[in-house]
Design a protein around this motif. Structure first.
Motif, PDB file in Angstrom:
ATOM      1  N   PRO A 107       0.802  -1.220   0.000  1.00 47.12           N
ATOM      2  CA  PRO A 107       0.000   0.000   0.000  1.00 47.12           C
ATOM      3  C   PRO A 107       0.842   1.281   0.000  1.00 47.12           C
ATOM      4  CG  PRO A 107      -0.971  -1.595   1.496  1.00 47.12           C
ATOM      5  CD  PRO A 107       0.355  -2.166   1.055  1.00 47.12           C
ATOM      6  N   LEU A 108       1.942   1.293   0.749  1.00 47.39           N
ATOM      7  CA  LEU A 108       2.787   2.491   0.752  1.00 47.39           C
ATOM      8  C   LEU A 108       3.428   2.712  -0.618  1.00 47.39           C
ATOM      9  CD1 LEU A 108       4.554   2.096   4.231  1.00 47.39           C
ATOM     10  CD2 LEU A 108       3.059   3.986   3.570  1.00 47.39           C
ATOM     11  N   ALA A 109       3.997   1.654  -1.190  1.00 52.27           N
ATOM     12  CA  ALA A 109       4.656   1.789  -2.498  1.00 52.27           C
ATOM     13  C   ALA A 109       3.631   2.027  -3.595  1.00 52.27           C
ATOM     14  CB  ALA A 109       5.477   0.537  -2.802  1.00 52.27           C
ATOM     15  N   HIS A 152       1.311   4.013  -3.375  1.00 48.35           N
ATOM     16  CA  HIS A 152       0.841   5.394  -3.276  1.00 48.35           C
ATOM     17  C   HIS A 152       1.969   6.432  -3.457  1.00 48.35           C
ATOM     18  CE1 HIS A 152      -0.849   9.109  -1.991  1.00 48.35           C
ATOM     19  NE2 HIS A 152       0.009   9.189  -1.001  1.00 48.35           N
TER      20      HIS A 152
END
Lengths: 470, 470, 470
Positions: free
Chosen positions: B371-373, B375
């Motif tokens: 999810p972090l990567a 975004h």
């Protein structure tokens, strides 16, 4: 050179030929069953007023935070995708935004967004070539033309999609005017609401105190007093139920629950409504309110959904510029065993109560959630959620939960989406994955073929109807 | 009775015949592509001076902590494997150590070490029987003889392995003399360095203050003052970049980052350089330095790698006796969402910055990292790392990350090894596993065959070249 | 209409035809090997006095907390299943309870309980129709009749099951009278005990101080003094070893260990035996006692088992009404790297010590346990435990641990059950899953077929005999 767009009839079925054959047989039974969608975020205005959707970009691109985040992660500015900065007017031509999307469409290879979108393109709009830079305009024009026709109005699509029931989600301070309008319109589609009290039970929600004042106005209760607040919530719950709601929904940062005495709860309420609460008080109040809401559910029969574990708006400059729901919500490690214990100790043995728990932390499936749901009569497991609403996510869900919780402590599928057009594709994917899972169990002689056939129907909608009391 | 050693051409391909056939076709496209190795720990001296390797034991056994730990776990003393206790001379005959290794080689069944070693034995050295007690001497002699020939010198192997670029890792206080020697030698092999500042940014690193003094000497800056320290780091980064470095690497115990004001940072620097720092200050300083390093990367374009989550030297008596890197580094639960937030809030939206994050905690793949990567424009996911650099580990990586982060927020493969001879086998394994994953997606009609063919090439080296700016 | 009950000969084998064929060949080698059951909870009275079991309900339903929890989770009251509330007499007719169970038997679809029970029904009792509401009475009568015959007495079943050795679990304050009776009976079945000291090392155990007094009485030591307590424990360990025990077992809430000085430990002992201890002291004392027990194991050679991570009796009203072991024990996130470090720093390098660690938190398999067991000579991994003792659970165990810990740092299978009749089915399942895993490795050319054949035998019992020193 454009490529043909084919949505293959065997998509998502297991590769092994014998398993695939069995899977296909199971799937044929459930393929055309009506869609039961007990939890989602479509806009009731669509069905209230049945106006045509505007264009491909505003329907399929700009509102879909799954799509936005992927494009943004690869350097495409939000503005270029038609997302308006707060307080500014739109500056991008929808066609230009669509072209940018098309140019980057390869980013979605291997993602569920690609799956849902391709189905929408092929099945809803009848497109026969793949989306890429060379076909962007063909897509934009074709979709625009179709959307202007009666067959692509919201109600017509609802009927074409064979939707049995569709739930939206509204705040207690929503007037439900659009739901009223749907009722008054004489249209027979079953669109219901769900009670989402975060704006009035989370002291850290934007505008919390103002929301309480609105709640007072709407109910005639003094929602700034603990007893008035509870009475107001009860009144709104009753109104939502009258408007068809069968469930509540709670989107907390954690799964924490508490079981304070009424005096403690009243004192806590006084603290969190008197200026800016401490983070600890805010968390404790949310925790207490989950238990309070469970108690009200025992009274009024509304099914309770808990959706914890997301850090909302992780990217502060993006949030400041563009607001919520732009793809910067990130899951966090989530604990359930200690967190839910106060609520479950109080109400977990109530046979009349149903609590459906979701997670963004898959490590809890086998360790915490399946054992809890495999014991407490009030507890059920929601399906694979959000980032895990995907082929691999659903497989991991079934593999991790079935052996401990069985199938009957789960509640089938819900789509949880605001992307209305993708709803059939999402339910279809869930049915395909579940049939594949069942076929594998049969192939390994873990269940009989007739049991798999029963279960396929249960998972395709029957369990959702039962759990959500629809 | 010795057993034949066969490295099967279909190794690691999926068992289903149709999937295997598709996988083989994908693999044939990438099998012979040059190796891009942007992160590893080979010794630049090998390529600077091109001296022959000594013998099987000192090349393949004693320096490989993966191999040592397994043998040690089953009761083989370190000394018996040729590992010298600190301050003592070697006492074990290399041949005796090799025999012990051969006797216990069955321990490696099912492990990636076995895979890499068998490939080295068969493909690099041309051995045709399996390693066991009965063939130990054959191995030791054969490998020794080959190593004495010109074709087995480091540069010859580098060329035979078809390595496009190979990065080593050095500390800011390393003179890079061996890299200078490689450049001056006229040899055309591309061996570059990477900037690993742990010895001068981690206040708990052995000899931290002495390292700062060395840094002062090398740069002419006063690295005991905050501004001089920053200037010295900038100077060394520039020198590393001039010597070919395109990346920095950070091996912290956690992924914590901080974003202090300059005054706070200067005060913290004063505390951690004034005697033994508290654990909290040491952690905060490391956290702050990650953000500082990200800021310098925005300036100078070096790609930033973060490798968190290992408890180094977990076994104190072993560490005391034998020192670092003996197989007693143990992964810990690692949190990224909260930890990286300060850095990402500051620099995560910088399109010119690339941060590659690794993990030893697979529970974070789907929950936090994808999810972090999926975004932040600045964030990319490194491949399955260390204990997870293995067939199952790589499969879990792709299955857990692709649906949320896609393929294009990952950076292909890197080997992270000091075992030079195993580098082709490691890249070959990654290519085989990725082709298998892609073949499965095609079989389930989740991507098209021509997309899989493109992706196979992307994953085999193209994404690494792009991400590492090579 | 009743359905035929078939326990398929290929159950749990991989679906791919070539893999299945290979799996079947491996399985044929191990299918009939004797059962080694080094850890479980059967009742030694059964084997001491060899009295017939009473009926289907009291043998198969009421004591099985796996079965109770699933039925309870779907609203079946405990009383209806024949579970007596504390202090009350049984009120439910066993046949009525069995009928309720039969009516809800579909809940177990996809669970290991279903697998084990169906095997017991078909193979032990020769039933040929499936259990459901229509066959409940047939089952109850048939099982009752068989149980009344000599062939279904405990010892006859033990022999029919081809059990080589079976360990039960007793507290230090158990007299082991039933084990003495087994020895004195002349029966040749090997039933041994295991030393489970929780009631005397956990200050939060019900009746802890009274248990210490019993310990004093049994040993003649003053178990209320630190030295007397240690001497009493040593004495009981020696007695257990004399009665055949080869292991100890420790069921702590966490894996915490400590390594206090003797003076600190004595002071802590004084605190926890002087009134109600603080939770911190209780936890520290349990932690210290694990290290103390490891030290005693170095002395006396008993293998140490650690079973951490369960929140016992999570449902307080159920516990109050019905007591322990009713299905309300819920796993919690468990940490091992920091927790075990004090013990491992002290004793982890002891070649004469074996510590077998279990987990209910699968996220630790690859991250923590396999790296620890792949390094420390004293550490081994127990098999997939409790909720994970299931087809998918065992597969995840092998896939997550083998690449780092290999096979030889694991200890084969143990059943950990009080459901005596299911023991063969449990071991059979483990053998089938392990053979399937090995067959897959062969199909992918990761090991050779002859290695798989060796490993199948190792995993089916040989490793357990070695690890438990049987």
């Amino acid at each position: 050179m454009s490529r043909p767009l084919v949505v293959h009839p065997d998509r998502f079925f297991p590769a092994d030929p014998a398993t695939r054959k069995l899977c296909r047989q199971l799937y044929e039974q459930v393929e055309k069953l009506p869609i039961v969608s007990p939890h989602g975020h479509t806009d009731p205005r669509w069905f209230a007023y049945d106006e045509p959707f505007a264009d491909a970009t505003s329907l399929l691109l700009t509102p879909d935070h799954y799509v936005l985040r992927m494009l943004y992660s690869q350097g495409v500015p939000m503005e270029a995708l038609g997302v308006k900065p707060r307080g500014e007017k739109a500056s991008v031509d929808p066609r230009a935004a669509w072209r940018r999307f098309a140019e980057y469409y390869h980013l979605f290879r291997g993602t569920p967004s690609r799956t849902w979108l391709d189905w929408v393109f092929a099945d809803v709009f009848g497109l026969t070539v793949r989306l890429d830079a060379s076909t962007a305009d063909v897509y934009f024009d074709c979709i625009g033309e179709r959307l202007a026709t009666p067959a692509f109005r919201p109600r017509a699509l609802f009927e074409r999609f064979n939707i049995d029931v569709l739930a939206t989600t509204e705040s207690p301070i929503d007037s439900l005017e659009h739901h009223v309008a749907i009722r008054n319109s004489g249209w027979q589609g079953r669109v219901i609401t769900a009670f989402r009290p975060d704006p009035v039970v989370d002291p850290e929600f934007e505008g919390f105190l103002g929301n309480l004042d609105l709640l007072s106005q709407m109910t005639g209760e003094d929602a700034r007093s603990w007893q008035g607040y509870l009475a107001a919530l009860r009144q709104r719950r009753a109104f939502f139920a009258a408007m068809g709601a069968t469930s509540t929904d709670h989107g907390h940062p954690t799964a924490a629950t508490a079981d304070l005495s009424d005096a403690q709860a009243a004192a806590l309420f006084a603290r969190v409504t008197n200026g800016k609460p401490t983070p600890e008080d805010a968390e404790l109040f949310r925790a207490q309110m989950l238990t309070v809401m469970a108690g009200m559910s025992v009274e009024d029969g509304l099914v309770m959904q808990i959706h914890p574990g997301s850090w909302r708006n992780h990217n502060p400059s993006l949030f400041e510029r563009f607001g919520r729901d732009k793809g910067a919500d990130i899951p966090m490690r989530t604990e359930y065993v200690r967190a839910l214990q106060p609520l479950l100790a109080r109400y977990g043995n109530e046979p009349s109560l149903t609590i459906i728990v979701f997670t963004l932390d898959e490590s809890t499936y086998a360790r915490e959630l399946a054992p809890l749901a495999g014991h407490y009569p009030a507890l059920r497991l929601g399906p694979a959620w959000w980032f895990h609403d995907s082929p691999e996510g659903m497989r991991r869900f079934r593999k991790a939960t079935t052996e401990t919780a069985g199938f009957y402590n789960t509640v089938g599928f819900n789509d949880d989406t605001r992307a209305f057009l993708s709803i059939p594709a999402r339910h279809d994917l869930a049915r395909r994955i579940d049939c594949g899972f069942l076929a594998e169990l049969v192939m390994e002689h873990r269940i009989e073929d007739w049991e798999a056939a029963e279960l396929a129907v249960d998972l395709a909608g029957k369990l959702a109807k039962q759990a959500y009391r629809l």
